[in-house]
Design an enzyme around this catalytic site. Structure first.
Site, PDB file in Angstrom:
ATOM      1  N   GLU A 163       0.857  -1.171   0.015  1.00  0.00           N
ATOM      2  CA  GLU A 163       0.090  -0.025  -0.143  1.00  0.00           C
ATOM      3  C   GLU A 163       0.782   1.199  -0.001  1.00  0.00           C
ATOM      4  OE1 GLU A 163      -3.030  -0.177   3.020  1.00  0.00           O
ATOM      5  OE2 GLU A 163      -3.921  -1.961   2.111  1.00  0.00           O
ATOM      6  N   GLU A 176      -4.743  -8.778   0.451  1.00  0.00           N
ATOM      7  CA  GLU A 176      -5.198  -8.582   1.604  1.00  0.00           C
ATOM      8  C   GLU A 176      -6.748  -8.776   1.489  1.00  0.00           C
ATOM      9  OE1 GLU A 176      -3.973  -5.425   4.226  1.00  0.00           O
ATOM     10  OE2 GLU A 176      -1.852  -5.890   3.784  1.00  0.00           O
TER      11      GLU A 176
HETATM   12  C1  BGP Z   1      -4.369  -2.755   5.392  1.00  0.00           C
HETATM   13  C2  BGP Z   1      -2.719  -2.649   5.774  1.00  0.00           C
HETATM   14  C3  BGP Z   1      -2.745  -3.725   6.881  1.00  0.00           C
HETATM   15  C4  BGP Z   1      -3.803  -3.871   8.000  1.00  0.00           C
HETATM   16  C5  BGP Z   1      -5.198  -3.789   7.244  1.00  0.00           C
HETATM   17  C6  BGP Z   1      -6.535  -3.581   8.124  1.00  0.00           C
HETATM   18  O1  BGP Z   1      -4.458  -1.375   4.876  1.00  0.00           O
HETATM   19  O2  BGP Z   1      -1.948  -3.302   4.573  1.00  0.00           O
HETATM   20  O3  BGP Z   1      -1.320  -3.365   7.342  1.00  0.00           O
HETATM   21  O4  BGP Z   1      -3.686  -2.948   8.805  1.00  0.00           O
HETATM   22  O5  BGP Z   1      -5.150  -2.784   6.263  1.00  0.00           O
HETATM   23  O6  BGP Z   1      -6.847  -2.244   8.280  1.00  0.00           O
HETATM   24  P1  BGP Z   1      -6.868  -1.440   9.516  1.00  0.00           P
HETATM   25  O7  BGP Z   1      -5.353  -1.692  10.110  1.00  0.00           O
HETATM   26  O8  BGP Z   1      -6.829  -0.061   9.092  1.00  0.00           O
HETATM   27  O9  BGP Z   1      -8.148  -1.761  10.399  1.00  0.00           O
END
Ligand code: BGP
Length: 478
Positions: free
Chosen positions: A171, A373
């Site tokens: 990301e 993801e």
């Molecule tokens: C993505 C990231 C992860 C993880 C996930 C969950 O954007 O790559 O590292 O954190 O989101 O989202 P959040 O952590 O904002 O709940």
């Protein structure tokens, strides 16, 4: 209820993801090895949910053997994590490797392979060293690209013989969007030009690292591949009216195509370049840099998909004194009756997977891709425990199945989708939300010495990996 059975093609990846900083913890980290996130957490621990942050995380650094046993038990085909750049080196300017951390990574990779879990390694999951942020302004600087390339070379030298799947960034757009567009993260500065420079420098860094990866490929695994992981906010316009369509088109340019196009096609969209010039946020660049981007595109792409983005044309006046923000061209739109994950505040719309697959097929040469993801973060999951203390996360099972079903549909329609990686393997720390929303197949009991307990979804996942099929039915998320 209407049940449907889905068959998963042979060879389709079914894994899970995490990152170094969200799991490892600080044990063994030297005082000079803070990452940007460590620095932010040290400055403002109060903005992290209940004060939890990267300090202990899930203590994977000490407990990786135990966690890899669980991966084996579930049967994960792949596990993705990152190398923490800030810990991997003792000196970021000379790329002197920290043998202790490098040795730990060696062990993690070997243990994964020994347990039949293929490692996927990402070079940066927001772990830029804090000193590079302070000294150079982080990714705003071209010097940092050189330092990143030197670091990447060391990582390839060490692990290239065993790692098949490499990624430059996870990301890449996210940190600067939160820091410089939305001013939500340390140092809370609104500066759209810096935002765009970071975007460009990371696209260039990806191309530079791909170039050196290709040059050294003869000494790595023969089938080694390199890509980038992009979060895509599949954008849907409120209506078919031209003004709403235009809002979605511009949203997509600024937040999706800004990385998708240079990474896969090697060029920026003309329409985006025109907007950058118009709003005086064009990145500093030269022809040679554009040439590197053009010549060194990714072998494959990881796509993080969580929620759709619905937009409509803006209905209000823009404040003239506000620095330019892409939201000049759009407003968010909430679909009445949408399904929601109320804990994370994200709409649930599994169709984003199919639409992304079709987009990559039709507009990006049907490049090989995987869902890098996808997952569902839920608060206070302990309330779903059964008598044996196992979290009955049927909502997560429904979430995974419904998104996976869309991947199967995309494959049937000719998309080159190679796999699905769940976020996340265990519960872990998120930026600011920390352990608030739990994502894992495996529960981390924070109050009980960070014990690991498999959730119902772990059983479900093991089942689909074993049987290569799963079912979907109507499910309400409320
Ligand atoms: C993505 C990231 C992860 C993880 C996930 C969950 O954007 O790559 O590292 O954190 O989101 O989202 P959040 O952590 O904002 O709940």
């Amino acid at each position: 209820m209407n049940k449907q059975t889905w068959k998963i093609p042979g060879g389709f990846i079914l894994g899970a993801a995490a990152s170094a900083w969200q799991t490892e913890g600080w044990d063994g980290k030297r005082p000079s090895q803070d990452s940007y996130l460590d620095m932010w957490y040290k400055n403002d621990p109060h903005v992290w949910h209940e004060g939890y942050g990267p300090a202990v995380a899930t203590d994977f650094y000490n407990r990786y053997k135990e966690d890899i046993q669980y991966m084996k038990e579930i049967g994960l085909t792949h596990y993705r994590t990152s190398i923490n750049w800030s810990r991997f080196l003792l000196d970021y300017e000379t790329a002197e490797v920290d043998e202790v951390y490098a040795g730990y990574l060696d062990d993690v990779i070997n243990e994964l392979i020994r347990c039949g879990v293929e490692p996927m390694i990402c070079l940066e999951h927001y772990e830029i060293p804090a000193v590079l942020f302070e000294k150079y302004g982080g990714w705003g600087s071209k010097d940092v690209i050189d330092l990143f390339a030197a670091y990447a070379e060391k990582a390839f030298e060490r692990y290239g013989d065993r790692v098949k799947y490499w990624f430059t960034f996870n990301e890449p757009i996210v940190p600067q969007t939160r820091i410089y567009l939305d001013a939500l993260r340390y140092p809370y500065e609104q500066n759209t030009k810096k935002w765009m420079q970071w975007n460009f420098n990371k696209a260039l860094a990806t191309a530079r690292v791909i170039k050196l990866f290709q040059a050294g490929k003869h000494v790595y695994r023969e089938d080694a591949k390199i890509g980038v992981i992009l979060n895509q906010e599949v954008a849907y316009a409120r209506s078919s009216a031209p003004h709403d369509q235009q809002a979605a088109f511009i949203y997509d340019l600024f937040f999706n195509r800004v990385f998708l196009d240079p990474s896969i096609k090697g060029v920026y969209p003309d329409e985006l370049m025109e907007l950058l010039i118009k709003h005086d946020i064009l990145f500093d660049h030269d022809k040679e840099e554009l040439d590197i981007i053009r010549k060194h595109t990714v072998d494959f792409v990881g796509i993080n998909l969580y929620h759709p983005q619905r937009v409509k044309a803006p209905s209000r006046q823009w404040n003239e004194s506000t620095p330019f923000h892409p939201a000049y061209y759009y407003e968010h739109f909430q679909l009445p009756g949408r399904k929601m994950n109320p804990y994370r505040g994200w709409e649930i719309y599994p169709r984003i997977v199919y639409d992304m697959g079709m987009r990559l097929k039709n507009e990006y040469g049907n490049i090989g891709w995987l869902i890098a993801e996808n997952g569902m973060g839920v608060e206070q999951e302990e309330r779903f425990k059964n008598e044996e203390g196992i979290i009955q996360d049927d909502y997560r099972i429904a979430f995974i199945s419904s998104h996976l079903a869309e991947a199967m549909k995309a494959i049937a329609a000719g998309s080159n989708c190679k796999g699905y990686m769940l976020w996340a393997f265990t519960d872990n720390v998120s930026p600011m939300n920390a352990f608030k929303n739990r994502y894992g197949l495996v529960e981390i009991q924070l109050e009980e010495n960070r014990n690991r307990v498999l959730k119902k979804s772990a059983d479900f996942y093991r089942n689909i990996i074993e049987n290569r099929q799963f079912e979907t039915d109507e499910f309400t998320y409320k």
